[in-house]
Design an enzyme around this catalytic site. Structure first.
Site, short mmCIF file in Angstrom:
data_model
loop_
_atom_site.label_atom_id
_atom_site.label_comp_id
_atom_site.label_asym_id
_atom_site.label_seq_id
_atom_site.Cartn_x
_atom_site.Cartn_y
_atom_site.Cartn_z
CE LYS A 186 -1.93 -1.59 3.72
NZ LYS A 186 -2.76 -1.90 4.89
CB THR A 258 -7.50 8.23 6.54
OG1 THR A 258 -6.98 8.97 7.67
CG2 THR A 258 -7.58 9.14 5.33
N GLY A 260 -9.09 3.31 9.66
CA GLY A 260 -9.57 2.01 9.24
C GLY A 260 -9.41 1.74 7.76
CB THR A 261 -7.46 3.45 5.08
OG1 THR A 261 -8.04 4.73 5.31
CG2 THR A 261 -7.24 3.26 3.59
N GLY A 262 -6.78 0.57 6.03
CA GLY A 262 -6.17 -0.73 5.76
C GLY A 262 -7.10 -1.88 6.06
CB CYS A 263 -9.55 -2.45 8.81
SG CYS A 263 -8.44 -2.19 10.21
#
Length: 551
Positions: A186, A258, A260-263
């Site tokens: 990412k 933003t 919790g973007t990765g979750c």
């Protein structure tokens, strides 16, 4: 469970504020039409400002949760998030490995949550080793961010700073040696330019162009300054079995939503893989879903708030209108007819006109036939007024008719500069191409819904606007092939690239986009719009052919 809704399991921590962890995962699962199950690895007391406390779940109980779900529900995809410590990681890995050996492998997305956005380590070094040794070999895909990737590589003897897109590609390749089938690195913490993206393309490196406008969309760029950004976020997918990298660039968003973007991204990936969608397409869908989740979010809390996980709840064939992309319908139409659109915009008639080498006879034939076409175009707008059911669109359509009537006088004066009298204009027979195009305009106006007629009228308006801006853009490049000063057709180029015509283009764009939002099309209706747009593009190209062939 609804038919066609695959069950997806998240193994992660709980976020009391609801923006990340299993809460974000379950929202994502539901929004993407999947059934969500969960195994909680830790409880957190947190909000948009920060994490105040963490309480780990006993490893044995984590295993019990996983077994309870897998022993009863036909889970099609899984993801892991925060795994808390080495003991929990070992418990999760052992439980999954045992299940996989007895029941077959389930696609697993491992989000190696180990370094925070600010760069702080969230796992003990021993836990990171356990994750790499035990979890990665089970994973279909791992999804580290920049800081996590640097930490993982450093732990395996690859001290590496990731600052460029080429660094990302190299890092993703190195990360693929750690056990997983694929790596999605990412790039939210790295600024990448458009030129940098173009500079790395090769047979082994592809670029997904969902968020990068292709050629011949000058009208969309000109009327949306936000899309002219040269600052991109790029995620890099490396598929080990294929030995290739795919870049997923999108414009960088300035947003505080933003958390919790990765979750969210890993949850969306698990949904797609659970539907047996190929990894490259799964990544395209997941990155797009996450991007729009950020872009359409409303501020919540005093810090970094959550994404809008529900932006897809209302299904639409067209991407939502946003500040970054206010013309999603038009872009969709151009993209789905890209080959024909490019043939039309970059037609030999246009390129010769831009060079100033177009035969005078071809140009004269063109402007004579264009005079006849304007009559059809005005009559079609009159039909649009007749089909409208309120005064605002009636007034707008009649205003256009009046404008075309004035334009015809200007057209007559322009023709006079080329030695063509009004009498000659009126007495020149219509070409069969002109008649065919005009008949299509009127026939569309007499049948079908109003939006089909709007689409026909817009296709002509926007097409000429695109040609004008493309020539102007090409003329501004170093050593350009376009001759601007001294070109005998300069006035034509200036008219269609100029402010007056481009203002009309802007109104046309707003008209079709706002109508599509007010009355979103079904799949069959969108297919009708696309067919009309494609037919108009063919007819416009035929108009250039007619001029070249003097037919």
């Amino acid at each position: 469970m609804a038919k066609g809704a695959p069950a997806i399991l998240t193994i992660a921590g709980s976020d009391s504020s609801g923006g990340a962890g299993i809460q974000a995962d379950l929202k994502t699962f539901a929004a993407l039409g999947c059934y969500g199950a969960s195994a909680i690895t830790a409880l957190t007391a947190q909000n948009t400002i920060g994490v105040q406390a963490v309480h780990g779940t006993p490893p044995d109980f984590v295993s019990q949760q996983i077994n309870s779900v897998l022993g009863d529900i036909d889970v099609r995809g899984m993801k892991t998030g925060m795994l808390f410590d080495s003991n929990v990681i070992h418990a999760v890995a052992s439980t999954l490995k045992e299940h996989f050996s007895s029941n077959g492998i389930i696609p697993l997305v491992c989000d190696p949550v180990s370094v925070s956005t600010s760069g702080h380590t969230l796992l003990h070094p021993d836990a990171i080793d356990t994750m790499m040794n035990e979890m990665f070999p089970l994973a279909s895909l791992i999804t580290p961010n920049k800081f996590e990737a640097e930490l993982l590589l450093r732990k395996r003897g690859f001290p590496f700073a990731i600052n460029t897109v080429q660094d990302m590609i190299t890092a993703a390749q190195n990360l693929s040696t750690l056990g997983s089938n694929a790596v999605l690195l990412k790039g939210g913490h790295i600024n990448i330019s458009r030129e940098e993206i173009s500079g790395v393309v090769s047979p082994d490196i592809e670029v997904n162009r969902d968020f990068i406008f292709d050629q011949n969309v000058e009208i969309l760029l000109a009327h949306n300054s936000a899309n002219a950004t040269n600052e991109f976020v790029v995620d890099v997918l490396f598929i080990k079995s294929e030995g290739k990298a795919i870049l997923y660039p999108r414009p960088r968003l300035v947003s505080s939503s933003t958390h919790g973007t990765g979750c969210t991204l890993s949850a969306a990936l698990a949904c797609a893989l659970g539907r047996d969608i190929a990894l490259a397409e799964a990544t395209a869908q997941a990155t797009s879903y996450t991007h729009f989740g950020i872009e359409t979010a409303s501020p919540i809390g005093q810090g970094f708030g959550p994404l809008n996980h529900l932006h897809l709840v209302t299904k639409s064939l067209i991407a939502p209108r946003t500040n970054r992309n206010p013309f999603p319908l038009t872009y969709s139409l151009i993209r789905n007819t890209s080959a024909k659109w490019t043939e039309y915009v970059q037609h030999e008639f246009v390129t010769q006109l831009g060079k100033g080498t177009l035969e005078r006879s071809s140009f004269l034939h063109f402007i004579k036939q264009d005079y006849h076409y304007l009559k059809y175009y005005a009559r079609a707008h009159a039909l649009l007024a007749a089909k409208s059911d309120s005064f605002a669109p009636i007034l707008a359509a009649t205003h256009v008719v009046s404008h075309i009537a004035k334009e015809s006088s200007m057209h007559t004066s322009y023709c006079a500069q080329w030695g063509i009298t009004k009498e000659e204009l009126e007495s020149t027979p219509e070409s069969s191409t002109t008649t065919a195009y005009g008949a299509f305009l009127l026939d569309t106006g007499l049948q079908g819904d109003t939006m089909r007629l709007v689409m026909v009228l817009a296709a002509c308006l926007l097409g000429y606007g695109e040609v004008g801006l493309w020539l102007k853009s090409e003329a501004q490049k170093p050593n350009s092939w376009v001759v601007w000063e001294g070109n005998p057709y300069l006035k034509w180029m200036e008219d269609y690239s100029g402010e007056d015509y481009q203002n009309a283009v802007k109104v046309g764009l707003e008209t079709i986009e706002s109508r599509a939002v007010a009355d979103p099309p079904s799949a069959s209706r969108y297919a009708e719009w696309l067919a009309v747009w494609e037919r108009c593009t063919d007819l416009e190209k035929s108009f250039w052919d007619m001029a070249m062939n003097l037919s």
